[in-house]
Design a protein around this motif. Sequence first.
Motif, PDB file in Angstrom:
ATOM      1  N   LYS A 156      -9.234  40.796   0.450  1.00 21.28           N
ATOM      2  CA  LYS A 156      -9.967  40.595  -0.786  1.00 21.28           C
ATOM      3  C   LYS A 156      -9.978  39.119  -1.180  1.00 21.28           C
ATOM      4  O   LYS A 156      -9.069  38.370  -0.813  1.00 21.28           O
ATOM      5  N   TYR A 167      -8.429  32.624  -4.387  1.00 16.34           N
ATOM      6  CA  TYR A 167      -7.282  33.281  -3.748  1.00 16.34           C
ATOM      7  C   TYR A 167      -7.778  34.364  -2.805  1.00 16.34           C
ATOM      8  O   TYR A 167      -8.812  35.007  -3.061  1.00 16.34           O
ATOM      9  N   SER A 169      -6.204  37.847  -0.659  1.00 17.86           N
ATOM     10  CA  SER A 169      -5.058  38.745  -0.615  1.00 17.86           C
ATOM     11  C   SER A 169      -5.408  40.039   0.100  1.00 17.86           C
ATOM     12  O   SER A 169      -6.558  40.491   0.073  1.00 17.86           O
ATOM     13  N   GLU A 171      -3.790  42.599  -0.958  1.00 12.30           N
ATOM     14  CA  GLU A 171      -3.616  43.492  -2.098  1.00 12.30           C
ATOM     15  C   GLU A 171      -4.922  43.547  -2.904  1.00 12.30           C
ATOM     16  O   GLU A 171      -5.774  42.658  -2.792  1.00 12.30           O
ATOM     17  N   ILE A 173      -7.324  42.656  -5.456  1.00 18.09           N
ATOM     18  CA  ILE A 173      -7.595  41.643  -6.476  1.00 18.09           C
ATOM     19  C   ILE A 173      -9.103  41.588  -6.691  1.00 18.09           C
ATOM     20  O   ILE A 173      -9.863  41.763  -5.754  1.00 18.09           O
ATOM     21  N   PRO A 174      -9.569  41.355  -7.939  1.00 18.07           N
ATOM     22  CA  PRO A 174      -8.785  41.225  -9.162  1.00 18.07           C
ATOM     23  C   PRO A 174      -8.158  42.559  -9.584  1.00 18.07           C
ATOM     24  O   PRO A 174      -8.373  43.564  -8.919  1.00 18.07           O
ATOM     25  N   THR A 175      -7.425  42.522 -10.666  1.00 15.88           N
ATOM     26  CA  THR A 175      -6.693  43.695 -11.128  1.00 15.88           C
ATOM     27  C   THR A 175      -7.583  44.931 -11.206  1.00 15.88           C
ATOM     28  O   THR A 175      -8.736  44.856 -11.649  1.00 15.88           O
ATOM     29  N   THR A 179     -12.004  46.063 -12.619  1.00 16.63           N
ATOM     30  CA  THR A 179     -13.000  45.963 -11.553  1.00 16.63           C
ATOM     31  C   THR A 179     -14.391  46.399 -11.984  1.00 16.63           C
ATOM     32  O   THR A 179     -15.363  46.096 -11.300  1.00 16.63           O
TER      33      THR A 179
END
Length: 257
Positions: A156, A167, A169, A171, A173-175, A179
């Motif tokens: 992501k 960034y 990741s 994981e 992202i974003p939170t 979304t």
Amino acid sequence: LRYKKEKTVKVLALIPARMGSSRFPGKPMAPILGKPMIGHVHDRIVNCPMATVTAVATCDEEIHGYITSIGGKAVMTSSSHERASDRCAEALGYIESELEYKFDVVVMVQGDEPMTNSDMIIEALGPMKRNSEVVVVNLLGEIGSMAEFEDRNCIKVVTDQNSDALYFSREPIPTVSRTDAIPMKKQVCVIPFRRDFLLEYNAMEPTPLEIAESVDMMRVLENGKKVRMVPTKFNSFAVDTPEDLKKVEKIMREQHC
């Protein structure tokens, strides 16, 4: 940048591939619609009008032999590389020595995205044509489902308002809770480097967040450089597991790829 026939800018398209994937051993030669996956990638890239030369960079005789058997160019590299960019930097040196000239741009095209096509290289090279300060570009794809968003194999990315990466990741992202307001985006691995920046990048030590996220581009960001992100109009899915292979084969069959 101009098209190949004008010979203004020399572009090397490199496809790094190795058989020893920890998640899917032997995947470059895994068949999709009767052809090895690496063959699909090679055949879709080799005719790109903006690529002066296209080559596969590999440490495996099986891949090298297959690519040369279909009339392609393959370069043997060290088996010790952990990053695709390291393999590409080594191959770049061999090819430049053979041809006796230097390239201006090296486009790294991952060998495990068989839906990649040559128009995606044209998309990715756009920012370099418009802005000499852009040293590395990634394509930016849409994430189509929550399952893909949560998949660690999907990298992501979030960007700033200038379309530069903030960034990367594995994981989500974003939170997740936000979304609906912020689109979910992923890295698509068609990555042009200015030639000299590829060599500069490979001379840098691996960085803490690069290691933690297992994402090469974090090394660029942690050294204060920019990664320009370009939305692609094409769908592409990386093959990281045998299940991914089945999904991609189904899509390609339905799309008559």
